[in-house]
Motif scaffolding. Structure first.
Motif, mmCIF file in Angstrom:
data_model
loop_
_atom_site.group_PDB
_atom_site.id
_atom_site.type_symbol
_atom_site.label_atom_id
_atom_site.label_comp_id
_atom_site.label_asym_id
_atom_site.label_seq_id
_atom_site.Cartn_x
_atom_site.Cartn_y
_atom_site.Cartn_z
ATOM 1 N N HIS A 183 0.716 -1.011 -0.050
ATOM 2 C CA HIS A 183 -0.129 -0.199 -0.057
ATOM 3 C C HIS A 183 0.778 1.055 0.072
ATOM 4 N N PHE A 184 2.089 1.054 -0.378
ATOM 5 C CA PHE A 184 3.062 2.119 -0.429
ATOM 6 C C PHE A 184 3.210 2.529 -1.890
ATOM 7 N N THR A 185 3.547 3.862 -2.411
ATOM 8 C CA THR A 185 3.632 4.177 -3.777
ATOM 9 C C THR A 185 4.787 5.133 -3.593
ATOM 10 N N HIS A 186 5.978 5.126 -4.175
ATOM 11 C CA HIS A 186 7.073 6.086 -4.585
ATOM 12 C C HIS A 186 6.963 6.563 -5.895
ATOM 13 N N GLU A 187 6.716 7.981 -5.841
ATOM 14 C CA GLU A 187 6.752 8.730 -7.264
ATOM 15 C C GLU A 187 7.561 10.032 -6.906
ATOM 16 N N GLY A 188 9.066 9.713 -7.312
ATOM 17 C CA GLY A 188 10.058 10.608 -7.373
ATOM 18 C C GLY A 188 10.331 10.929 -5.786
ATOM 19 N N ASP A 189 10.109 12.209 -5.472
ATOM 20 C CA ASP A 189 10.339 12.568 -3.927
ATOM 21 C C ASP A 189 8.916 12.312 -2.976
ATOM 22 N N LEU A 190 8.033 11.929 -3.947
ATOM 23 C CA LEU A 190 6.839 11.622 -3.104
ATOM 24 C C LEU A 190 6.408 10.315 -2.528
ATOM 25 N N LYS A 193 -1.750 4.313 1.110
ATOM 26 C CA LYS A 193 -3.086 4.066 0.466
ATOM 27 C C LYS A 193 -3.851 3.370 1.392
ATOM 28 N N LEU A 194 -5.149 3.702 1.750
ATOM 29 C CA LEU A 194 -6.141 3.002 2.523
ATOM 30 C C LEU A 194 -7.478 2.399 1.683
ATOM 31 N N ASP A 195 -7.548 1.076 1.506
ATOM 32 C CA ASP A 195 -8.676 0.692 0.839
ATOM 33 C C ASP A 195 -9.647 -0.475 1.908
ATOM 34 N N ASN A 196 -10.498 -1.114 1.587
ATOM 35 C CA ASN A 196 -11.110 -1.795 2.285
ATOM 36 C C ASN A 196 -10.561 -3.360 2.676
ATOM 37 N N ILE A 238 -2.202 5.559 8.015
ATOM 38 C CA ILE A 238 -3.584 5.616 7.344
ATOM 39 C C ILE A 238 -4.212 4.423 7.668
ATOM 40 N N TRP A 239 -5.556 4.929 8.464
ATOM 41 C CA TRP A 239 -6.527 3.390 8.731
ATOM 42 C C TRP A 239 -7.971 4.011 8.773
ATOM 43 N N ASN A 240 -8.708 3.002 8.779
ATOM 44 C CA ASN A 240 -10.327 3.341 8.858
ATOM 45 C C ASN A 240 -10.569 3.194 10.346
ATOM 46 N N ALA A 241 -11.264 4.360 10.706
ATOM 47 C CA ALA A 241 -11.732 4.589 12.127
ATOM 48 C C ALA A 241 -13.131 5.162 12.070
ATOM 49 N N ASP A 242 -13.902 4.480 11.287
ATOM 50 C CA ASP A 242 -15.334 5.031 11.238
ATOM 51 C C ASP A 242 -16.177 4.644 12.313
ATOM 52 N N LYS A 251 -19.806 6.910 8.146
ATOM 53 C CA LYS A 251 -19.099 5.695 7.854
ATOM 54 C C LYS A 251 -18.288 5.807 6.677
ATOM 55 N N THR A 252 -17.105 5.233 6.476
ATOM 56 C CA THR A 252 -16.344 5.160 5.322
ATOM 57 C C THR A 252 -17.093 4.795 4.021
ATOM 58 N N ASP A 253 -17.084 5.608 2.949
ATOM 59 C CA ASP A 253 -17.747 5.009 1.810
ATOM 60 C C ASP A 253 -16.530 4.410 0.878
ATOM 61 N N TRP A 254 -16.633 3.281 0.908
ATOM 62 C CA TRP A 254 -15.315 2.611 0.136
ATOM 63 C C TRP A 254 -15.733 2.684 -1.396
ATOM 64 N N SER A 255 -16.900 3.366 -1.880
ATOM 65 C CA SER A 255 -16.853 3.446 -3.200
ATOM 66 C C SER A 255 -15.817 4.644 -3.780
ATOM 67 N N HIS A 256 -15.277 5.352 -2.592
ATOM 68 C CA HIS A 256 -14.385 6.373 -3.156
ATOM 69 C C HIS A 256 -12.823 6.046 -2.851
ATOM 70 N N ALA A 257 -12.787 4.758 -2.349
ATOM 71 C CA ALA A 257 -11.360 4.272 -2.163
ATOM 72 C C ALA A 257 -10.708 3.908 -3.549
ATOM 73 N N PRO A 258 -9.258 3.928 -3.354
ATOM 74 C CA PRO A 258 -8.406 4.071 -2.201
ATOM 75 C C PRO A 258 -8.301 5.493 -2.055
ATOM 76 N N PHE A 259 -8.178 5.917 -0.529
ATOM 77 C CA PHE A 259 -7.991 6.983 -0.147
ATOM 78 C C PHE A 259 -6.531 7.170 0.250
ATOM 79 N N VAL A 260 -6.027 8.055 -0.369
ATOM 80 C CA VAL A 260 -4.474 8.284 -0.443
ATOM 81 C C VAL A 260 -3.825 9.576 0.426
ATOM 82 N N ALA A 261 -2.819 9.218 1.155
ATOM 83 C CA ALA A 261 -2.067 10.442 2.053
ATOM 84 C C ALA A 261 -0.836 10.676 1.268
#
Length: 296
Positions: free
Chosen positions: A37-44, A48-51, A185-189, A199-209
């Motif tokens: 659930h980790f993604t590296h994009e250059g310096d970023l 990711k949070l999904d169900n 990052i985690w689900n705490a609904d 509550k968390t609407d998983w249709s919007h997942a993945p949630f990304v910080a």
């Protein structure tokens, strides 16, 4: 801190004893769970949070006193039920901990950040405020500064919370346990958004910080060292001077004090010190912090 005072602190840090400092994730941190659930994009770095899972990382070392900072862009859109956390913590049942918890929202509502502080395993010191900007639109800096006199939480260099050492009043202060640096990052609904009503609407997942510019400018402590050894190692003495022990950093200056008052007056929505339902007797540190006077 103001930009100028922050720059002066940086100069002092260069002139005094060197400490751990970096801006690269891989030098300071490592994934602690859900590597897929980790993604590296250059310096970023993106978490990711999904169900199926959230994700988290931890510092490779532990530290005592200094400053830790990240640049963070929070989950965009409908992030209700999610929590993104940035915090420091020691280990064990009597641990100390300093928390930033960013609580997700439904689209169009203000993002709120909850801070908390544990001392010797005791927390329940929550404060919550609505940020004065949209933290999902761009990166903002979140920092924790810690010395033997105070713990300061900062957002874009503006102090949003101060916890002062009141040991002389018989109130314990977190100054004797080395702490790791963490984020997740985690689900705490069940509690995060409107007390768990939304509550968390998983249709919007993945949630990304999204993260960048990791910095730890603090005293690194060996994992095997005894508590007393760490405290001695990370405190200034005749033969070593640490920047966090500078007298100017023993309390807020007047400008910072005014910034903190502005935050409390305009953006704070919950303060445990004012919650008489939870605390019929006002917590002791609240009585003393209320009479805090800035340094001139």
């Amino acid at each position: 801190m103001s930009r100028m005072s922050g720059f002066l602190v940086f100069l002092v840090a260069l002139l005094l004893v060197g400490v751990a400092a970096s801006a690269k994730f891989d030098e300071l941190f490592q994934p602690s769970w859900a590597l897929d659930h980790f993604t590296h994009e250059g310096d970023l770095l993106k978490l990711k949070l999904d169900n199926y899972s959230g994700a988290g990382f931890a510092s490779k070392s532990k530290y005592m006193f200094g400053r830790v900072s990240i640049q963070l862009k929070l989950v965009e859109g409908d992030s209700a039920g999610t929590v993104t956390a940035f915090y420091m913590s020691s280990e064990g049942s009597n641990h100390n901990e300093f928390d930033f918890e960013f609580l997700g929202n439904t689209t169009g509502e203000p993002y709120s950040v909850q801070t908390n502080l544990y001392v010797n395993g005791v927390g329940n010191r929550e404060q919550r405020l609505n940020l004065w900007f949209d933290p999902a639109k761009d990166f903002h800096s979140y920092s924790i500064f810690w010395n033997q006199r105070q713990v300061v939480f900062l957002v874009d260099e503006t102090p949003i919370r101060v916890h002062t050492n009141l040991e002389h009043k018989g109130i314990p202060f977190p100054k004797d346990q080395a702490m790791g640096v963490y984020s997740s990052i985690w689900n705490a609904d069940d509690w995060a958004t409107q007390g768990g009503r939304v509550k968390t609407d998983w249709s919007h997942a993945p949630f990304v910080a999204t993260y960048k510019d990791f910095e730890i400018n603090a005293c690194e402590c060996p994992g095997t060292a005894a508590t007393a050894d760490n405290a001695k190692k990370c405190s200034s003495s005749e033969d070593k001077k640490y920047w966090w022990d500078e007298p100017t950093l023993s309390e807020l200056n007047v400008h910072q004090s005014h910034q903190l008052k502005w935050v409390k007056a305009n953006h704070m929505v919950y303060d445990y010190c004012s919650d008489t339902a939870r605390f019929p007797a006002i917590p002791a540190e609240c009585l003393h912090h209320r009479h805090y006077r800035p340094r001139h």
